[in-house]
Design a protein around this motif. Structure first.
Motif, PDB file in Angstrom:
ATOM      1  N   TYR A 111       6.392 -19.376  -6.254  1.00  0.00           N
ATOM      2  CA  TYR A 111       5.819 -18.219  -5.573  1.00  0.00           C
ATOM      3  C   TYR A 111       6.862 -17.691  -4.599  1.00  0.00           C
ATOM      4  O   TYR A 111       7.290 -18.400  -3.686  1.00  0.00           O
ATOM      5  N   SER A 112       7.293 -16.465  -4.808  1.00  0.00           N
ATOM      6  CA  SER A 112       8.344 -15.896  -3.982  1.00  0.00           C
ATOM      7  C   SER A 112       7.796 -14.978  -2.896  1.00  0.00           C
ATOM      8  O   SER A 112       8.428 -14.796  -1.861  1.00  0.00           O
ATOM      9  N   GLY A 113       6.642 -14.386  -3.152  1.00  0.00           N
ATOM     10  CA  GLY A 113       6.070 -13.458  -2.201  1.00  0.00           C
ATOM     11  C   GLY A 113       6.850 -12.175  -2.058  1.00  0.00           C
ATOM     12  O   GLY A 113       6.608 -11.378  -1.152  1.00  0.00           O
ATOM     13  N   GLY A 114       7.816 -11.942  -2.958  1.00  0.00           N
ATOM     14  CA  GLY A 114       8.660 -10.767  -2.874  1.00  0.00           C
ATOM     15  C   GLY A 114       8.515  -9.857  -4.071  1.00  0.00           C
ATOM     16  O   GLY A 114       7.531  -9.918  -4.815  1.00  0.00           O
ATOM     17  N   ASP A 115       9.547  -9.028  -4.276  1.00  0.00           N
ATOM     18  CA  ASP A 115       9.459  -8.027  -5.338  1.00  0.00           C
ATOM     19  C   ASP A 115       9.709  -8.616  -6.718  1.00  0.00           C
ATOM     20  O   ASP A 115       9.668  -7.889  -7.711  1.00  0.00           O
ATOM     21  N   ARG A 116       9.967  -9.909  -6.796  1.00  0.00           N
ATOM     22  CA  ARG A 116      10.147 -10.556  -8.101  1.00  0.00           C
ATOM     23  C   ARG A 116       8.911 -11.346  -8.527  1.00  0.00           C
ATOM     24  O   ARG A 116       8.989 -12.173  -9.431  1.00  0.00           O
ATOM     25  N   PHE A 117       7.785 -11.089  -7.878  1.00  0.00           N
ATOM     26  CA  PHE A 117       6.628 -11.933  -8.143  1.00  0.00           C
ATOM     27  C   PHE A 117       6.129 -11.827  -9.582  1.00  0.00           C
ATOM     28  O   PHE A 117       5.397 -12.688 -10.050  1.00  0.00           O
ATOM     29  N   ASP A 121      13.441  -8.933 -14.934  1.00  0.00           N
ATOM     30  CA  ASP A 121      13.988  -8.712 -13.602  1.00  0.00           C
ATOM     31  C   ASP A 121      15.054  -9.772 -13.303  1.00  0.00           C
ATOM     32  O   ASP A 121      15.206 -10.725 -14.062  1.00  0.00           O
ATOM     33  N   ASP A 151       7.318 -14.925 -11.045  1.00  0.00           N
ATOM     34  CA  ASP A 151       6.971 -16.171 -10.374  1.00  0.00           C
ATOM     35  C   ASP A 151       6.177 -17.095 -11.292  1.00  0.00           C
ATOM     36  O   ASP A 151       5.431 -16.634 -12.181  1.00  0.00           O
ATOM     37  N   ASN A 169      14.841 -15.518 -11.432  1.00  0.00           N
ATOM     38  CA  ASN A 169      13.904 -16.014 -10.433  1.00  0.00           C
ATOM     39  C   ASN A 169      13.488 -17.428 -10.824  1.00  0.00           C
ATOM     40  O   ASN A 169      12.907 -17.638 -11.877  1.00  0.00           O
TER      41      ASN A 169
END
Length: 474
Positions: free
Chosen positions: A311-317, A304, A320, A307
């Protein structure tokens, strides 16, 4: 190969229960309890590592001196990930523009029984020789050389790309005959070339993702066909007096490699290999292999957009750092693997195939994934350690692994997947020498002593922040 987030990974982060809020220091009775039993041992630990195949060694070599040192130290010293395994690519291409690995026998001989036309290692094997020396100087103790394919003239399709099979294995028919011995001779010469420049190759593989047909270097094989070549390669290595052991088969996923291992076992050739190797792409490492051999996960990453986050908490986790901490935990605690290798350590890539991103001759950026790997690096877990039992009560949000080193020290990795800080009691270790902690999260990269431990009457207690990895060393 392009990987998608596995359902197991999604479930891991999406369904973990929320834990109780912190209760402060004390006995820890009202918070989660982790019990370590060093008398209950599981598999031996071989180490963690990376590759710089497809000329990513050249990318590191072209950095300026300060950035070059930074990358190498981040990968191979306790300033960073502390890795001890390097996986090199054994080339099969006829030439070496960037992104290809040139063969040491690029020109076909007169026949399959003729001597191969060997050339010196091209550009120090695309700077993998230089990288090997740099890594060894920083404590790497295991070199794994892996071929993505045999040379095109040895294969059914006449090219080192687009799959095809090695001529001479079961269910192949080549007008040029059986090329198994020639391929074995090439592998032996490669190992000897490395030995001549002071680098010992501990393991050698002759396949990479043999379940796939790809546009880049690739060669297909089932288990029976792999056994057909192992039966030639093993005695050839022995005749040359080499101690290098065979690794097989770097399937694209756990199930894909199990199918090849089963074929080798059915052929009666399991004892001829020294290492079982698989990737984490097509099928997540989620169960142990049925083998007495050591098992490594030898390639895995995500693809993806870039990143850097813990911890991003988004759609790229899926890329992470905390996701990769959980991946590594599952590899050792669920699959009972002995070693873990990410794909590239450092690269000039636009996605998450590497742990470090480099740009030009000076820019180096570190990802949260690198700091996740550091908690299983040699600062904490050393070759020859054994995984020991670690049980958790009081919270389903914690993933815990523990390893006892040969010097008697024990490293415990505690991943808190909840949003809450948890007051954790650690039991079962000898804390007379004290315990040190190392914290990684969005605000800390392997910070020592941030979460001090206190003695309670039932063990030692420390606060583990939410979305964090805290390692104890005692």
């Amino acid at each position: 190969m392009v990987a998608t987030l596995t359902s197991l990974s999604i479930a891991l982060l999406a369904t973990l229960a929320q834990a109780n809020p912190p209760n402060g220091y004390g006995s820890g009775a009202s918070g989660p309890v982790i019990k370590i039993d060093t008398g209950c041992k599981y598999q031996e630990f071989d180490g963690t590592g990376v590759s710089e195949a497809f000329q990513r060694g050249l990318v590191i070599h072209e950095l300026n001196a300060a950035s070059q040192k930074l990358v190498l130290d981040y990968l191979f010293t306790t300033k960073g990930a502390g890795m001890t395994i390097l996986r090199n690519g054994l080339g099969s291409a006829t030439d070496d523009p960037f992104d290809l690995m040139k063969s040491i026998a690029p020109v076909a001989p007169a026949s399959n029984s003729s001597e191969l036309n060997f050339i010196p290692l091209p550009r120090e094997d695309e700077y993998q020789v230089w990288l090997s020396h740099q890594a060894i100087a920083r404590g790497v103790n295991t070199i794994y050389a892996d071929a993505w394919s045999a040379d095109g003239y040895m294969k059914t399709n006449g090219t080192d790309s687009y799959g095809g099979y090695l001529c001479g294995v079961t269910n192949t028919s080549c007008a040029t005959g059986d090329w198994r011995q020639a391929y074995a001779d090439k592998i032996v010469k490669y190992i000897q070339d490395y030995a001549a420049v002071g680098v010992s190759v501990n393991y050698v593989g002759f396949l990479n993702e043999p379940d796939l047909n790809t546009t880049y270097a690739s060669m297909q094989s089932d288990g029976r066909q792999a056994a057909d070549f192992i039966e030639v390669l093993h005695p050839t290595l022995q005749a040359a007096g080499l101690k290098t052991e065979i690794a097989c088969c770097d399937g694209s996923g756990w199930q894909q490699d199990r199918e090849r291992l089963t074929g080798i076992q059915e052929a009666g050739d399991e004892d001829l290999i020294g290492l079982v190797t698989a990737h984490g792409y097509s099928d997540y490492p989620s169960y142990p292999f049925n083998t007495t051999k050591h098992v490594w996960q030898t390639e895995w990453s995500t693809f993806d957009p870039i990143n850097y986050a813990w911890y991003s908490g988004g759609d790229r986790f899926q890329s992470d750092g905390i996701t990769w901490a959980n991946n590594i935990h599952n590899l050792f605690a669920v699959s009972n693997a002995n070693g873990h290798l990410y794909w590239w350590g450092a690269a000039n890539t636009t996605d998450n195939q590497s742990l470090l991103f480099v740009n030009g001759t000076s820019e180096v950026r570190v990802t949260g994934r690198l700091w996740a790997h550091a908690h299983w690096g040699k600062q904490f877990v050393r070759q020859g350690a054994y995984r020991v039992d670690a049980t958790v009560t009081g919270s389903s949000a914690l993933n815990v692994t523990a390893f006892e080193n040969t010097d008697g020290t024990t490293a415990v990795q505690v991943i808190n997947n909840s949003n809450d800080t948890l007051s954790v009691t650690l039991q079962g270790l000898n804390f007379h020498r004290g315990a040190q902690t190392y914290l990684t999260n969005n605000n800390h990269n392997l910070t020592r002593g941030y979460a001090p431990v206190k003695r309670g009457h039932k063990g030692v207690v420390a606060s583990v922040p939410g979305k964090s990895l805290l390692s104890f060393v005692a």
